[in-house]
Design a protein around this motif. Structure first.
Motif, PDB file in Angstrom:
ATOM      1  N   PHE A 119      24.940  -9.846   2.175  1.00 38.69           N
ATOM      2  CA  PHE A 119      24.424  -8.516   1.855  1.00 38.69           C
ATOM      3  C   PHE A 119      22.950  -8.652   1.482  1.00 38.69           C
ATOM      4  CE2 PHE A 119      24.216  -4.928  -1.468  1.00 38.69           C
ATOM      5  CZ  PHE A 119      23.815  -4.017  -0.514  1.00 38.69           C
ATOM      6  N   VAL A 120      22.082  -8.005   2.249  1.00 34.36           N
ATOM      7  CA  VAL A 120      20.640  -8.074   1.994  1.00 34.36           C
ATOM      8  C   VAL A 120      20.084  -6.639   1.955  1.00 34.36           C
ATOM      9  CG1 VAL A 120      18.437  -9.066   2.696  1.00 34.36           C
ATOM     10  CG2 VAL A 120      20.561 -10.221   3.354  1.00 34.36           C
ATOM     11  N   PRO A 121      19.965  -6.058   0.758  1.00 33.25           N
ATOM     12  CA  PRO A 121      19.469  -4.682   0.652  1.00 33.25           C
ATOM     13  C   PRO A 121      18.000  -4.562   1.077  1.00 33.25           C
ATOM     14  CG  PRO A 121      20.555  -5.396  -1.372  1.00 33.25           C
ATOM     15  CD  PRO A 121      20.349  -6.620  -0.541  1.00 33.25           C
ATOM     16  N   ALA A 122      17.630  -3.388   1.572  1.00 34.34           N
ATOM     17  CA  ALA A 122      16.242  -3.158   1.999  1.00 34.34           C
ATOM     18  C   ALA A 122      15.908  -1.682   1.840  1.00 34.34           C
ATOM     19  CB  ALA A 122      16.064  -3.588   3.452  1.00 34.34           C
ATOM     20  N   HIS A 123      14.614  -1.386   1.852  1.00 35.01           N
ATOM     21  CA  HIS A 123      14.174   0.018   1.752  1.00 35.01           C
ATOM     22  C   HIS A 123      12.866   0.206   2.517  1.00 35.01           C
ATOM     23  CE1 HIS A 123      12.531   3.513  -0.927  1.00 35.01           C
ATOM     24  NE2 HIS A 123      12.930   3.935   0.260  1.00 35.01           N
ATOM     25  N   PRO A 124      12.923   0.877   3.678  1.00 33.65           N
ATOM     26  CA  PRO A 124      11.681   1.174   4.389  1.00 33.65           C
ATOM     27  C   PRO A 124      10.954   2.330   3.709  1.00 33.65           C
ATOM     28  CG  PRO A 124      13.565   2.111   5.563  1.00 33.65           C
ATOM     29  CD  PRO A 124      14.126   1.397   4.358  1.00 33.65           C
ATOM     30  N   LEU A 125       9.664   2.121   3.406  1.00 31.55           N
ATOM     31  CA  LEU A 125       8.908   3.184   2.728  1.00 31.55           C
ATOM     32  C   LEU A 125       8.258   4.068   3.792  1.00 31.55           C
ATOM     33  CD1 LEU A 125       7.244   1.189  -0.187  1.00 31.55           C
ATOM     34  CD2 LEU A 125       9.556   2.109   0.016  1.00 31.55           C
ATOM     35  N   ALA A 126       9.095   4.783   4.478  1.00 29.62           N
ATOM     36  CA  ALA A 126       8.605   5.649   5.547  1.00 29.62           C
ATOM     37  C   ALA A 126       9.589   6.787   5.677  1.00 29.62           C
ATOM     38  CB  ALA A 126       8.541   4.883   6.869  1.00 29.62           C
ATOM     39  N   GLY A 127       9.091   7.962   5.936  1.00 30.90           N
ATOM     40  CA  GLY A 127      10.006   9.088   6.090  1.00 30.90           C
ATOM     41  C   GLY A 127       9.232  10.350   6.413  1.00 30.90           C
ATOM     42  N   ARG A 144       3.959   0.719   7.955  1.00 30.74           N
ATOM     43  CA  ARG A 144       4.506   1.125   6.658  1.00 30.74           C
ATOM     44  C   ARG A 144       5.170  -0.107   6.047  1.00 30.74           C
ATOM     45  NH1 ARG A 144       1.341   4.378   6.106  1.00 30.74           N
ATOM     46  NH2 ARG A 144       1.252   6.252   7.343  1.00 30.74           N
ATOM     47  N   TRP A 145       5.426  -0.052   4.761  1.00 31.84           N
ATOM     48  CA  TRP A 145       6.053  -1.199   4.101  1.00 31.84           C
ATOM     49  C   TRP A 145       7.570  -1.076   4.135  1.00 31.84           C
ATOM     50  CZ3 TRP A 145       3.750  -5.586   2.561  1.00 31.84           C
ATOM     51  CH2 TRP A 145       2.347  -5.583   2.544  1.00 31.84           C
ATOM     52  N   CYS A 146       8.214  -2.221   4.297  1.00 34.01           N
ATOM     53  CA  CYS A 146       9.654  -2.273   4.069  1.00 34.01           C
ATOM     54  C   CYS A 146       9.893  -3.297   2.963  1.00 34.01           C
ATOM     55  CB  CYS A 146      10.418  -2.675   5.330  1.00 34.01           C
ATOM     56  SG  CYS A 146      12.201  -2.738   5.021  1.00 34.01           S
ATOM     57  N   LEU A 147      10.542  -2.860   1.894  1.00 34.99           N
ATOM     58  CA  LEU A 147      10.808  -3.772   0.778  1.00 34.99           C
ATOM     59  C   LEU A 147      12.198  -4.360   0.940  1.00 34.99           C
ATOM     60  CD1 LEU A 147       9.314  -1.565  -2.079  1.00 34.99           C
ATOM     61  CD2 LEU A 147       8.232  -3.461  -0.843  1.00 34.99           C
ATOM     62  N   ILE A 148      12.258  -5.683   0.999  1.00 33.78           N
ATOM     63  CA  ILE A 148      13.540  -6.381   1.055  1.00 33.78           C
ATOM     64  C   ILE A 148      13.880  -6.741  -0.390  1.00 33.78           C
ATOM     65  CG2 ILE A 148      14.784  -8.369   2.032  1.00 33.78           C
ATOM     66  CD1 ILE A 148      13.697  -6.731   4.296  1.00 33.78           C
ATOM     67  N   VAL A 149      15.091  -6.403  -0.812  1.00 36.18           N
ATOM     68  CA  VAL A 149      15.453  -6.575  -2.222  1.00 36.18           C
ATOM     69  C   VAL A 149      16.722  -7.432  -2.290  1.00 36.18           C
ATOM     70  CG1 VAL A 149      15.894  -5.314  -4.371  1.00 36.18           C
ATOM     71  CG2 VAL A 149      14.470  -4.274  -2.605  1.00 36.18           C
ATOM     72  N   PRO A 150      16.568  -8.745  -2.090  1.00 36.59           N
ATOM     73  CA  PRO A 150      17.760  -9.596  -2.049  1.00 36.59           C
ATOM     74  C   PRO A 150      18.555  -9.469  -3.334  1.00 36.59           C
ATOM     75  CG  PRO A 150      15.776 -10.840  -1.457  1.00 36.59           C
ATOM     76  CD  PRO A 150      15.328  -9.513  -1.999  1.00 36.59           C
ATOM     77  N   SER A 151      19.869  -9.376  -3.198  1.00 36.35           N
ATOM     78  CA  SER A 151      20.689  -9.341  -4.408  1.00 36.35           C
ATOM     79  C   SER A 151      20.996 -10.788  -4.778  1.00 36.35           C
ATOM     80  CB  SER A 151      21.974  -8.551  -4.155  1.00 36.35           C
ATOM     81  OG  SER A 151      22.640  -9.065  -3.039  1.00 36.35           O
ATOM     82  N   ASP A 174       7.732  -6.916   2.329  1.00 33.13           N
ATOM     83  CA  ASP A 174       7.536  -7.559   1.040  1.00 33.13           C
ATOM     84  C   ASP A 174       8.908  -7.730   0.379  1.00 33.13           C
ATOM     85  OD1 ASP A 174       6.065  -8.748  -0.911  1.00 33.13           O
ATOM     86  OD2 ASP A 174       4.892  -6.961  -1.427  1.00 33.13           O
ATOM     87  N   VAL A 175       8.994  -8.650  -0.563  1.00 30.83           N
ATOM     88  CA  VAL A 175      10.262  -8.887  -1.255  1.00 30.83           C
ATOM     89  C   VAL A 175      10.088  -8.454  -2.706  1.00 30.83           C
ATOM     90  CG1 VAL A 175      11.886 -10.678  -2.017  1.00 30.83           C
ATOM     91  CG2 VAL A 175      10.909 -10.770   0.277  1.00 30.83           C
TER      92      VAL A 175
END
Ligand code: NAP
Length: 303
Positions: A119-127, A144-151, A174-175
């Protein structure tokens, strides 16, 4: 480009998932893409516009044999969807999400992830303020940035592959830690949305300004609030309910600043207002220099 994943499953077929699909096709990032949405209407639309190589009628069919499963539904239902797909996930697969809040998604989804699945959560900062299967476009994530938020315990190789995938979709990557992500987003996205909703709500309530005046004379700032306040109500309800602590913390600070500005106006303290607006103008310059917006008058819009 060689596909990064053989099979990708998109769960939820709205703005973000459809943009991911068109961006995957643009750069051949996936061998085969399946898609699932809960409503027949969205699945029919997806089939009509060629969104996904295969549109499935069940979650189980959509995730079958997928190497990457993307949860692109409102933050509040991620946990339920994870529970439902869990028995059908392929060993070695990666599950990711695109939710705007990370702490809540991680705590809701992680317990359902089977051993041997990453499971590797992520959030693209685009919309945009648009939603649904027809609102997506291939260039949404470009620059745009996509933030990868490893759990905790996210597999480093799975994290690295997902980073490559997001770069392939056009993003800078970015992480970030989950709590920090939620605080940063409360400042940069969640509270600004709440302020826009509030301002539009005030105009709506104010009997002394007619609707036509608001509509005709809205160029001076208000129009941008109305654009933000047109965003999907379900998505944003879930964002605030899921990022409660950080948004309340930032709203507390916002209220203090608002009172300070209110006092300066009442007391005629022009120096305070001028200094304040000089500081905020510099921040705007920083955003333009970082290539995250246009310096063109009227934000580059024609109307
Ligand atoms: P969207 O265009 O509104 O699409 C949402 C999708 O989720 C639709 O396919 C919808 O299915 C499905 N869905 C809604 N409620 C559901 C439920 N209770 N159970 C199962 N499926 C449900 O949304 P979006 O803008 O792509 O947002 C998706 C995710 O991306 C959200 O978590 C959001 O926080 C995140 N995000 C959004 C933006 C943005 O600016 N929009 C930016 C970054 C991240 P039906 O069509 O069948 O109703």
């Amino acid at each position: 480009m060689t596909p990064i994943y053989d099979r990708v499953a998109l769960i939820g077929l709205g703005l973000i998932a459809s943009s991911m699909f068109w961006a995957m096709k643009r750069n051949t990032l996936a061998g085969h893409v399946t898609g699932y949405a809960r409503s027949q209407e969205t699945r029919d639309t997806a089939r009509r516009i060629g969104l996904c190589d295969t549109v499935c009628d069940t979650l189980a069919d959509a995730v079958q044999d997928a190497d990457l499963v993307v949860l692109a539904v409102p933050v509040g239902v991620m946990g339920d969807i994870a529970a439902e797909i869990a028995p059908h996930l392929k060993p070695g697969a990666t599950v990711t999400d695109v939710g705007s809040v990370k702490g809540r998604v991680i705590s809701d989804v992680t317990p359902h992830i089977p051993d041997g699945v990453h499971f590797v959560p992520a959030h693209p900062l685009a919309g945009t303020e648009h939603s649904g299967p027809e609102s997506g476009f291939a260039t949404l994530f470009d620059n745009r940035w996509c933030l990868i938020v490893p759990s905790e315990g996210s597999d480093p190789e799975a994290v690295e592959t997902l980073q490559r995938f997001w770069r392939g979709l056009g993003s800078n990557v970015d992480v970030m830690e989950p709590d920090h992500h939620d605080l940063v987003l409360a400042v940069t996205s969640h509270c600004p949305h709440l302020i826009a909703y509030t301002m539009v709500g005030v105009a709506d309530d104010l009997g002394r300004v007619t609707d036509s005046e608001v509509i005709n004379y809205s160029a001076a700032g208000f129009r941008d609030f109305t654009r933000i306040a047109a965003s999907d109500p379900t998505m944003w309800r879930d964002v605030f309910l899921s990022n409660k602590d950080a948004t309340l913390e930032i709203l507390g600070r916002f209220t203090e600043e608002l009172f300070a500005l209110q006092r300066a106006i009442r007391q005629g303290d022009g120096d305070f207002l001028h200094d304040y607006f000089t500081r905020t103008r510099a921040l705007r310059r920083g955003i333009i220099e970082a290539g995250q917006d246009t310096a063109a008058p009227n934000f580059g819009r024609s109307g």
